[in-house]
Design an enzyme around this catalytic site. Structure first.
Site, mmCIF file in Angstrom:
data_model
loop_
_atom_site.group_PDB
_atom_site.id
_atom_site.type_symbol
_atom_site.label_atom_id
_atom_site.label_comp_id
_atom_site.label_asym_id
_atom_site.label_seq_id
_atom_site.Cartn_x
_atom_site.Cartn_y
_atom_site.Cartn_z
ATOM 1 N N ARG A 1 81.078 -41.089 67.053
ATOM 2 C CA ARG A 1 81.752 -40.173 67.306
ATOM 3 C C ARG A 1 81.038 -38.827 66.446
ATOM 4 N NH1 ARG A 1 85.095 -45.059 63.540
ATOM 5 N NH2 ARG A 1 86.279 -45.630 64.791
ATOM 6 N N ARG B 1 52.780 -44.022 52.704
ATOM 7 C CA ARG B 1 54.043 -44.269 52.409
ATOM 8 C C ARG B 1 54.552 -45.584 53.180
ATOM 9 N NH1 ARG B 1 53.897 -37.885 52.986
ATOM 10 N NH2 ARG B 1 52.561 -37.732 51.423
ATOM 11 N N CYS C 1 77.457 -46.722 66.215
ATOM 12 C CA CYS C 1 78.445 -47.084 65.388
ATOM 13 C C CYS C 1 79.220 -45.655 65.552
ATOM 14 C CB CYS C 1 77.687 -47.773 64.898
ATOM 15 S SG CYS C 1 76.701 -46.639 63.647
ATOM 16 N N GLY C 2 79.941 -45.927 65.227
ATOM 17 C CA GLY C 2 80.727 -44.644 64.888
ATOM 18 C C GLY C 2 80.151 -42.990 63.946
ATOM 19 N N THR C 3 79.181 -43.869 62.937
ATOM 20 C CA THR C 3 78.420 -43.241 62.689
ATOM 21 C C THR C 3 77.089 -42.948 62.440
ATOM 22 O OG1 THR C 3 78.641 -44.055 60.689
ATOM 23 C CG2 THR C 3 80.469 -42.465 61.077
ATOM 24 N N ASP D 1 78.957 -51.025 68.701
ATOM 25 C CA ASP D 1 79.804 -51.552 68.591
ATOM 26 C C ASP D 1 80.967 -51.030 69.542
ATOM 27 O OD1 ASP D 1 80.041 -49.339 67.071
ATOM 28 O OD2 ASP D 1 81.072 -50.203 65.458
ATOM 29 N N HIS D 2 82.266 -51.249 68.895
ATOM 30 C CA HIS D 2 83.384 -50.418 69.964
ATOM 31 C C HIS D 2 82.777 -48.746 69.887
ATOM 32 C CE1 HIS D 2 84.429 -51.570 65.914
ATOM 33 N NE2 HIS D 2 85.162 -50.520 65.927
ATOM 34 N N ARG E 1 48.353 -39.724 55.763
ATOM 35 C CA ARG E 1 48.793 -39.296 54.790
ATOM 36 C C ARG E 1 50.750 -40.533 54.319
ATOM 37 N NH1 ARG E 1 50.635 -35.005 56.329
ATOM 38 N NH2 ARG E 1 52.840 -34.075 56.518
ATOM 39 N N HIS E 2 51.638 -40.354 55.475
ATOM 40 C CA HIS E 2 52.596 -41.183 56.903
ATOM 41 C C HIS E 2 52.056 -43.323 56.722
ATOM 42 C CE1 HIS E 2 54.035 -37.338 57.321
ATOM 43 N NE2 HIS E 2 52.921 -37.332 57.661
ATOM 44 N N HIS F 1 56.986 -39.344 60.534
ATOM 45 C CA HIS F 1 55.970 -39.421 59.701
ATOM 46 C C HIS F 1 56.817 -41.006 59.120
ATOM 47 C CE1 HIS F 1 56.805 -34.937 58.250
ATOM 48 N NE2 HIS F 1 56.568 -35.064 58.641
ATOM 49 N N GLY G 1 76.331 -47.427 59.668
ATOM 50 C CA GLY G 1 76.742 -48.802 59.139
ATOM 51 C C GLY G 1 75.994 -49.602 60.269
HETATM 52 C C1 RB5 Z 1 83.792 -48.230 63.273
HETATM 53 O O1 RB5 Z 1 85.339 -48.329 63.237
HETATM 54 C C2 RB5 Z 1 83.513 -47.881 62.180
HETATM 55 O O2 RB5 Z 1 83.206 -47.960 60.716
HETATM 56 C C3 RB5 Z 1 81.141 -47.869 62.312
HETATM 57 O O3 RB5 Z 1 81.834 -48.074 64.066
HETATM 58 C C4 RB5 Z 1 80.753 -47.523 61.560
HETATM 59 O O4 RB5 Z 1 80.565 -46.033 62.008
HETATM 60 C C5 RB5 Z 1 79.940 -48.042 60.534
HETATM 61 O O5 RB5 Z 1 78.874 -47.234 60.069
#
Ligand code: RB5
Length: 149
Positions: free
Chosen positions: A110, A137, A66-68, A7-8, A133-134, A99, A71
């Site tokens: 970010r 699962r 994405c940011g983290t 995403d952005h 073993r994996h 695994h 998502g």
């Molecule tokens: C966008 O602001 C942010 O929410 C998205 O990139 C992401 O980190 C969601 O998990």
């Protein structure tokens, strides 16, 4: 083939990753986004997940940013047959393959530097699924998908 999307908030890291893959002579397909304009990450998670699912080469995989990375991870894992793993260090990059036999890795634009991202991708690609073993699962994960709950 490596399918890559963001995403952005992941756009700049995605662009760096593409340059790094090209430098290493690796083939990728960028499914977007193509700018810093705000978009919704599930749209890109779905596109990459579909590409990975269609591709029968077991060496193909996806990268979603994405940011983290959270998502993208949640959304991609809604697709039957997708095992998306959020990687945040070299150990998680290694065991995501060894695994979990992940077919998509996710990262945060970010939270992850370009140098770290390149290292995690290298680690993921140079690791081997350990099977054994994996496999039992992972079969249980597939069984959960079939429950439709
Ligand atoms: C966008 O602001 C942010 O929410 C998205 O990139 C992401 O980190 C969601 O998990």
């Amino acid at each position: 083939m490596i399918y890559i999307g963001s995403d952005h908030a992941g756009f700049e890291l995605k662009e760096f990753i593409k340059e790094d893959l090209s430098r290493k002579g690796l083939k990728y397909l960028d499914i977007g986004t193509d700018s810093l304009k705000s978009v919704d990450y599930p749209d890109y998670a779905l596109k990459v997940a579909e590409k990975v699912k269609e591709d029968k080469d077991k060496n193909s995989f996806g990268i979603l940013v994405c940011g983290t990375g959270i998502g993208m991870d949640i959304a991609a894992n809604k697709v039957d047959g997708i095992r998306a793993a959020l990687v945040h260090d070299e150990y998680t990059a290694e065991v995501a393959k060894a695994h979990n036999n992940a077919n998509i890795i996710t990262m945060g634009g970010r939270t992850t530097t370009p140098t770290e991202a390149a290292r995690y991708i290298d680690k993921f690609m140079s690791s081997q699924y350990e099977d054994g073993r994996h496999e039992n699962r992972i079969s249980k994960i597939s069984s959960i998908e079939k429950l439709n709950i």
